[in-house]
Design a protein around this motif. Structure first.
Motif, PDB file in Angstrom:
ATOM      1  N   LEU A 131     -26.036  -8.775 -24.262  1.00 42.77           N
ATOM      2  CA  LEU A 131     -26.488  -9.635 -23.167  1.00 42.77           C
ATOM      3  C   LEU A 131     -25.391 -10.582 -22.699  1.00 42.77           C
ATOM      4  CD1 LEU A 131     -30.098 -10.538 -24.364  1.00 42.77           C
ATOM      5  CD2 LEU A 131     -29.371  -8.685 -22.862  1.00 42.77           C
ATOM      6  N   GLN A 132     -25.526 -11.021 -21.438  1.00 42.50           N
ATOM      7  CA  GLN A 132     -24.578 -11.952 -20.854  1.00 42.50           C
ATOM      8  C   GLN A 132     -25.230 -13.259 -20.413  1.00 42.50           C
ATOM      9  OE1 GLN A 132     -23.162  -9.351 -17.698  1.00 42.50           O
ATOM     10  NE2 GLN A 132     -21.317  -8.855 -18.856  1.00 42.50           N
ATOM     11  N   SER A 133     -26.564 -13.298 -20.413  1.00 38.92           N
ATOM     12  CA  SER A 133     -27.250 -14.417 -19.761  1.00 38.92           C
ATOM     13  C   SER A 133     -27.938 -15.379 -20.727  1.00 38.92           C
ATOM     14  CB  SER A 133     -28.304 -13.868 -18.788  1.00 38.92           C
ATOM     15  OG  SER A 133     -29.302 -13.143 -19.506  1.00 38.92           O
ATOM     16  N   THR A 191     -16.570  -3.925   7.603  1.00 39.36           N
ATOM     17  CA  THR A 191     -16.667  -2.659   6.850  1.00 39.36           C
ATOM     18  C   THR A 191     -15.846  -2.654   5.558  1.00 39.36           C
ATOM     19  OG1 THR A 191     -14.867  -1.363   7.886  1.00 39.36           O
ATOM     20  CG2 THR A 191     -17.002  -1.422   9.035  1.00 39.36           C
ATOM     21  N   GLU A 192     -15.367  -3.803   5.121  1.00 38.35           N
ATOM     22  CA  GLU A 192     -14.592  -3.872   3.882  1.00 38.35           C
ATOM     23  C   GLU A 192     -15.412  -4.591   2.806  1.00 38.35           C
ATOM     24  OE1 GLU A 192     -11.662  -2.531   3.309  1.00 38.35           O
ATOM     25  OE2 GLU A 192     -11.145  -1.913   5.370  1.00 38.35           O
ATOM     26  N   PHE A 193     -15.519  -3.967   1.641  1.00 35.62           N
ATOM     27  CA  PHE A 193     -16.252  -4.559   0.515  1.00 35.62           C
ATOM     28  C   PHE A 193     -15.270  -5.024  -0.548  1.00 35.62           C
ATOM     29  CE2 PHE A 193     -18.552  -3.816  -3.639  1.00 35.62           C
ATOM     30  CZ  PHE A 193     -19.390  -4.922  -3.531  1.00 35.62           C
ATOM     31  N   LYS A 194     -15.410  -6.295  -0.951  1.00 38.21           N
ATOM     32  CA  LYS A 194     -14.603  -6.837  -2.035  1.00 38.21           C
ATOM     33  C   LYS A 194     -15.535  -7.104  -3.218  1.00 38.21           C
ATOM     34  CE  LYS A 194     -11.137  -9.006   0.964  1.00 38.21           C
ATOM     35  NZ  LYS A 194     -10.485 -10.275   1.368  1.00 38.21           N
ATOM     36  N   PRO A 195     -15.512  -6.203  -4.202  1.00 35.11           N
ATOM     37  CA  PRO A 195     -16.462  -6.349  -5.313  1.00 35.11           C
ATOM     38  C   PRO A 195     -16.094  -7.491  -6.240  1.00 35.11           C
ATOM     39  CG  PRO A 195     -14.957  -4.518  -5.719  1.00 35.11           C
ATOM     40  CD  PRO A 195     -14.660  -5.021  -4.330  1.00 35.11           C
ATOM     41  N   GLY A 196     -17.129  -8.067  -6.856  1.00 33.24           N
ATOM     42  CA  GLY A 196     -16.926  -9.028  -7.933  1.00 33.24           C
ATOM     43  C   GLY A 196     -16.992  -8.308  -9.266  1.00 33.24           C
ATOM     44  N   PRO A 197     -17.191  -9.047 -10.357  1.00 38.62           N
ATOM     45  CA  PRO A 197     -17.307  -8.414 -11.677  1.00 38.62           C
ATOM     46  C   PRO A 197     -18.481  -7.445 -11.721  1.00 38.62           C
ATOM     47  CG  PRO A 197     -17.022 -10.792 -11.881  1.00 38.62           C
ATOM     48  CD  PRO A 197     -17.269 -10.519 -10.437  1.00 38.62           C
ATOM     49  N   TRP A 198     -18.371  -6.443 -12.584  1.00 44.66           N
ATOM     50  CA  TRP A 198     -19.444  -5.465 -12.750  1.00 44.66           C
ATOM     51  C   TRP A 198     -20.344  -5.876 -13.908  1.00 44.66           C
ATOM     52  CZ3 TRP A 198     -20.489  -1.313  -9.618  1.00 44.66           C
ATOM     53  CH2 TRP A 198     -19.524  -1.017  -8.650  1.00 44.66           C
ATOM     54  N   HIS A 199     -21.649  -5.624 -13.734  1.00 42.73           N
ATOM     55  CA  HIS A 199     -22.645  -5.966 -14.745  1.00 42.73           C
ATOM     56  C   HIS A 199     -23.583  -4.785 -14.963  1.00 42.73           C
ATOM     57  CE1 HIS A 199     -21.490 -10.209 -14.307  1.00 42.73           C
ATOM     58  NE2 HIS A 199     -21.536 -10.013 -13.001  1.00 42.73           N
ATOM     59  N   VAL A 200     -24.189  -4.753 -16.138  1.00 40.43           N
ATOM     60  CA  VAL A 200     -25.223  -3.744 -16.428  1.00 40.43           C
ATOM     61  C   VAL A 200     -26.551  -4.231 -15.861  1.00 40.43           C
ATOM     62  CG1 VAL A 200     -26.499  -2.561 -18.253  1.00 40.43           C
ATOM     63  CG2 VAL A 200     -24.034  -2.928 -18.495  1.00 40.43           C
ATOM     64  N   LEU A 201     -27.229  -3.372 -15.113  1.00 38.90           N
ATOM     65  CA  LEU A 201     -28.539  -3.734 -14.557  1.00 38.90           C
ATOM     66  C   LEU A 201     -29.626  -3.635 -15.615  1.00 38.90           C
ATOM     67  CD1 LEU A 201     -30.190  -4.351 -11.882  1.00 38.90           C
ATOM     68  CD2 LEU A 201     -30.767  -1.919 -11.963  1.00 38.90           C
TER      69      LEU A 201
END
Length: 465
Positions: free
Chosen positions: A396-398, A251-261
């Motif tokens: 953009l990031q990709s 039940t624990e979430f460890k988020p990674g970096p945030w990105h724009v969808l």
């Protein structure tokens, strides 16, 4: 609720002729017969059919009187409108049926949503309600024991802007994510986690994720789902939708970096379903209407997955290929500021384009959309690493300059959706002017010199919704 739904549907039918005559009304994107729509709700695959519900004002083309509209499909392309599923229970002080989800509890389709009385209750005093169907989702009855969750679960901690349940099952236990804030003046988003054995009795576990100011002044419409060996948290933060890919265990979430969808400001409020093949399908709301009779539509369903590096991959579902009609194909076409004669015949406002560009010597490249009065752009600027779709812009990031640029573009009257290298997207609205039935011209261009390695162009058929 039955009489209220009948009146609501009469109102929609009365507005339908105006909506259908609007020249900006999309032809292959889903939208109601008429009037206002916003968030997709309760998206689910059930007994071989896809169901979507959506926030709906049957009484006008602006927000208000929130009902749940409903439609189903066998292929995610062609849709059948069904009776409105939920209307506010005025006798119980309910004025709006806000967003939520749909799950199958045993054999029973079950909607869980946020009930709002006075609009101020959207800030403080929201409740989570439930409704069920015993006729394969055609009609719905609200649970007599509503509410199933209130803010009392949090004991001394008050949660504001508490709404938009997203529910899933692990083994024999149900889990729910809701979003909210700790105070009226708090300017960050928070997601909270709850647990139940039966969908009617819930316990508050803990905060699942806390945002920062960079991730928006607050969060709406949380989606939390497994993808590959990771979990994704997706939220709508009063600006472009963002997501984080992380790990979830015990039940624990460890988020990674945030990105724009999606880099478009008109794309918002996502929801998901999993189909019979295990594909994760994403829906979102595209804001704004046309001249009259309608306001809002849904994006084309998107399939999400992870690549070998753990990056999010997205594109319109392949089922949409059934709409393809006439076809043109070009290879190795040099482009510049001057029109290219070999591809000057591209016209239409109900089309699909798949193009692969070489970026080596270009300052900007893409397509100009030319109507009777002006030009609009769908373009990429390698110097700024920026995508443009009409007035919408995104960083953009990709994209790497040494690699080809892939653009998958859908134009549907006043709606534009663009997928960039299957990694990012941008959604836009525009309102081209037509004189003497002149078609929209689609013109490849480049500032500097550019090369289109491959260009596929299709005119598309309407889904006759």
């Amino acid at each position: 609720m039955e009489k209220d739904i009948s009146r609501a549907m009469e109102s929609v039918e009365k507005a339908r002729p105006k909506a259908e005559q609007d020249p900006y009304r999309p032809k292959y994107h889903f939208l109601p017969p008429a009037q206002w729509m916003n968030d997709p709700n309760g998206t689910i695959f059930y007994k071989g059919e896809f169901h979507i519900f959506y926030q709906h004002n049957p009484n006008g083309t602006s927000w208000g009187h929130m009902h749940w509209g409903h439609a189903k499909s066998k292929d995610l392309v062609h849709w059948e409108h069904l009776p409105i599923a939920l209307a506010p229970s005025k006798e119980k002080g309910e004025k709006h049926c806000f967003s939520g989800c749909c799950v199958i509890n045993g054999d029973t389709p079950t909607i869980i949503y946020t009930k709002i009385g006075r609009i101020l209750q959207a800030i403080r005093g929201a409740e989570q309600w439930m409704a069920t169907s015993d006729d394969d989702m055609l009609t719905w009855k609200k649970f007599p024991g509503n509410p199933i969750l209130t803010d009392k679960l949090h004991q001394d901690r008050k949660i504001y802007q508490w709404r938009d349940p997203y529910v899933w099952k692990e083994d024999d236990t149900w889990y729910m994510v809701l979003v909210g804030q700790h105070g009226l003046r708090e300017r960050i988003g928070r997601a909270f986690l709850y647990r139940s054995k039966n969908l009617t009795e819930w316990e508050f576990l803990h905060e699942l994720c806390k945002g920062t100011k960079a991730q928006g002044k607050g969060w709406e419409c949380p989606n939390f789902f497994p993808l590959g060996n990771k979990w994704v948290l997706m939220v709508s933060p009063y600006k472009p939708v963002i997501y984080s890919i992380g790990t979830y265990e015990n039940t624990e979430f460890k988020p990674g970096p945030w990105h724009v969808l999606d880099h478009g400001k008109v794309f918002y409020a996502t929801n998901t379903l999993v189909d019979a093949h295990g594909r994760l399908i994403l829906f979102g709301w595209i804001r704004r209407g046309g001249k009259e009779g309608w306001n809002g539509c849904l994006n084309l369903p998107r399939e999400l997955s992870l690549d070998e590096q753990g990056n999010l991959i997205m594109d319109a579902i392949p089922e949409l290929k059934v709409l393809r009609n006439s076809y043109e194909h070009f290879e190795n076409v040099s482009i510049s500021d001057e029109p290219t004669s070999s591809v000057s015949t591209l016209t239409g406002d109900i089309v699909e384009i798949s193009a692969e560009f070489s970026l080596e010597d270009s300052q900007e490249l893409g397509f100009k959309l030319s109507d009777a009065k002006k030009e609009y752009k769908i373009s990429y600027n390698p110097m700024k690493n920026q995508i443009t779709a009409v007035k919408q812009k995104g960083q953009l990031q990709s994209v790497e300059k040494s690699q080809p640029l892939s653009l998958h573009i859908f134009i549907d009257k006043s709606v534009i959706e663009v997928f960039i290298n299957k990694r990012e997207s941008i959604t836009a609205r525009f309102y081209p002017v037509s004189k003497n039935k002149q078609e929209l011209r689609i013109i490849p261009f480049a500032h500097g010199t550019g090369l289109i390695k491959n260009l596929h162009f299709w005119r598309l058929n309407s889904i006759n919704l």
